[in-house]
Design a protein around this motif. Structure first.
Motif, PDB file in Angstrom:
ATOM      1  N   GLY A 171       0.987  16.474   4.420  1.00  0.00           N
ATOM      2  CA  GLY A 171       0.041  16.458   5.518  1.00  0.00           C
ATOM      3  C   GLY A 171       0.179  15.156   6.269  1.00  0.00           C
ATOM      4  O   GLY A 171      -0.182  14.089   5.750  1.00  0.00           O
ATOM      5  N   THR A 173      -0.382  12.701   9.656  1.00  0.00           N
ATOM      6  CA  THR A 173      -1.045  12.327  10.897  1.00  0.00           C
ATOM      7  C   THR A 173      -0.385  11.039  11.356  1.00  0.00           C
ATOM      8  O   THR A 173      -0.341  10.066  10.602  1.00  0.00           O
ATOM      9  N   VAL A 196      -1.205  17.352  10.899  1.00  0.00           N
ATOM     10  CA  VAL A 196      -2.646  17.546  10.790  1.00  0.00           C
ATOM     11  C   VAL A 196      -3.340  16.592  11.749  1.00  0.00           C
ATOM     12  O   VAL A 196      -3.103  15.381  11.706  1.00  0.00           O
ATOM     13  N   ALA A 197      -4.202  17.131  12.614  1.00  0.00           N
ATOM     14  CA  ALA A 197      -4.928  16.294  13.559  1.00  0.00           C
ATOM     15  C   ALA A 197      -5.915  15.402  12.817  1.00  0.00           C
ATOM     16  O   ALA A 197      -6.413  15.752  11.743  1.00  0.00           O
ATOM     17  N   GLU A 198      -6.205  14.269  13.412  1.00  0.00           N
ATOM     18  CA  GLU A 198      -7.123  13.310  12.784  1.00  0.00           C
ATOM     19  C   GLU A 198      -8.450  13.968  12.407  1.00  0.00           C
ATOM     20  O   GLU A 198      -8.950  13.791  11.292  1.00  0.00           O
ATOM     21  N   VAL A 199      -9.015  14.743  13.322  1.00  0.00           N
ATOM     22  CA  VAL A 199     -10.325  15.347  13.081  1.00  0.00           C
ATOM     23  C   VAL A 199     -10.280  16.390  11.976  1.00  0.00           C
ATOM     24  O   VAL A 199     -11.299  16.709  11.360  1.00  0.00           O
ATOM     25  N   ASP A 200      -9.097  16.927  11.688  1.00  0.00           N
ATOM     26  CA  ASP A 200      -8.964  18.004  10.705  1.00  0.00           C
ATOM     27  C   ASP A 200      -8.597  17.515   9.307  1.00  0.00           C
ATOM     28  O   ASP A 200      -8.452  18.335   8.391  1.00  0.00           O
ATOM     29  N   ARG A 201      -8.447  16.199   9.113  1.00  0.00           N
ATOM     30  CA  ARG A 201      -8.061  15.712   7.786  1.00  0.00           C
ATOM     31  C   ARG A 201      -9.049  16.114   6.698  1.00  0.00           C
ATOM     32  O   ARG A 201      -8.635  16.595   5.633  1.00  0.00           O
ATOM     33  N   LEU A 203     -11.008  18.723   6.527  1.00  0.00           N
ATOM     34  CA  LEU A 203     -10.887  20.149   6.280  1.00  0.00           C
ATOM     35  C   LEU A 203      -9.595  20.474   5.544  1.00  0.00           C
ATOM     36  O   LEU A 203      -9.576  21.290   4.604  1.00  0.00           O
ATOM     37  N   TYR A 204      -8.520  19.823   5.954  1.00  0.00           N
ATOM     38  CA  TYR A 204      -7.227  19.978   5.267  1.00  0.00           C
ATOM     39  C   TYR A 204      -7.355  19.627   3.788  1.00  0.00           C
ATOM     40  O   TYR A 204      -6.924  20.371   2.903  1.00  0.00           O
ATOM     41  N   HIS A 205      -7.998  18.491   3.524  1.00  0.00           N
ATOM     42  CA  HIS A 205      -8.115  18.040   2.145  1.00  0.00           C
ATOM     43  C   HIS A 205      -9.072  18.916   1.350  1.00  0.00           C
ATOM     44  O   HIS A 205      -8.840  19.199   0.170  1.00  0.00           O
TER      45      HIS A 205
END
Length: 326
Positions: A171, A173, A196-201, A203-205
């Motif tokens: 992942g 960024t 992975v966009a900064e704002v989505d980290r 949610l990704y994790h």
């Protein structure tokens, strides 16, 4: 236990302008062989450091205080000196890899920036899945280049992990100008980038933790209940079933759903809950939560007709009220 990978001969190093000395607006150029330091010789940091060394990079220093960390450095990074975090940062002229727990990351980065251990043009990368570039703001403020590089893999901190890195996703960024380097680093580690966009980290994790960490809990819950049922070796019962279920879920999605919830067998689920309440009441709430979510997904996927789900949903909601009232 397999032996650590031996470094591959590095490609001949072309004349390159270090990133920190490139003129404004010029493409960033990094040497083929990077001088690397690792802060945090835990399960992840030591293994990724070893993988970078195997790709031909110079891992010159690593930090580790505990006995386990010192042992990992000796085993996986034999050419790296065990030094303080500040000394590692100063020695890592091209790439500093910070692999510390999520909640400690901000403090480590801020401390390095405050002590003057970071320099302009140096790439400072962390391996946290939950954080993006924001946590590296103190490093960016002194001219370092921030990179979030999280391996989507579970680690044991042993040489065996090196064989599991092939083909995994990272992942990533990164600022636009660092994307080529991120691609090269993930390739050197044997993996592929997933942007992975900064704002989505977060949610990704959360998705990875929900899928991997909670899977361990779920498997051990199932093994405990089998032991309660008198099964002496639950792992032998579960192994082929869970492997098939995982493979089918990854291949078929919700079409892989089977079992009493997906069939709407309310009587069977009621008996499950009654027996769990008597034997392992701590397992009732997780069972209810997962059963309800399974029912929702089965209905949405067309695997379970709403009319056939009515009795099942009554069992799940009624039992939940009874448990909550106790």
């Amino acid at each position: 236990m397999s032996a650590p990978l031996r470094p591959r001969p590095a490609a001949p190093s072309r004349t390159a302008v270090p990133a920190g000395g490139a003129p404004a607006g010029a493409p960033l150029v990094f040497p083929r062989v990077l001088t690397v330091g690792v802060i945090g010789a835990g399960r992840v940091g030591a293994v990724l450091g070893a993988a970078l060394a195997a790709a031909g990079h110079r891992v010159v220093a690593a930090s580790g205080v505990s006995g386990a960390a010192k042992a990992r450095i000796a085993l996986l990074l034999p050419d790296a000196r065990n030094r303080s975090a500040t000394s590692v940062a100063r020695a890592a002229t091209d790439l500093l890899l910070i692999a510390v727990p999520d909640d400690a990351l901000a403090g480590v980065v801020a401390g390095l920036a405050e002590t003057g251990a970071l320099r302009p043009g140096q790439v400072v990368a962390h391996t946290s899945g939950a954080h993006g570039l924001g946590v590296l703001a103190p490093a960016a403020a002194v001219g370092a280049r921030p990179l979030a590089l999280h391996p989507a893999m579970t680690f044991t901190g042993t040489p065996d992990d090196l064989g599991r890195l092939a083909g995994i996703s990272y992942g990533v960024t990164a600022p636009a100008e660092l994307r080529p380097l991120a691609v090269r680093l993930t390739a050197d580690l044997g993996g592929v980038p997933e942007w992975v966009a900064e704002v989505d980290r977060p949610l990704y994790h959360a998705a990875l933790a929900h899928g991997a960490n909670h899977l361990v809990t779920l498997v051990n819950e199932a093994a405990d209940r089998l032991r309660d049922a008198g099964v002496g070796q639950p792992e032998k019962v579960l192994a082929p079933l869970l492997r098939a279920a995982l493979e089918n879920a990854l291949r078929l999605g919700d079409d892989a759903l089977t079992g009493p919830v997906s069939r709407g067998d309310a009587g069977t689920v009621r008996r499950h809950l009654e027996r769990l309440a008597a034997t392992a009441p701590e397992s009732v709430a997780p069972y209810l939560t997962l059963a309800r979510r399974t029912a929702d997904r089965a209905i949405a996927a067309g695997r379970l007709r709403p009319v056939d789900a009515e009795s099942l949903l009554d069992v799940l909601s009624g039992t939940h009220r009874e448990v909550a009232a106790q």
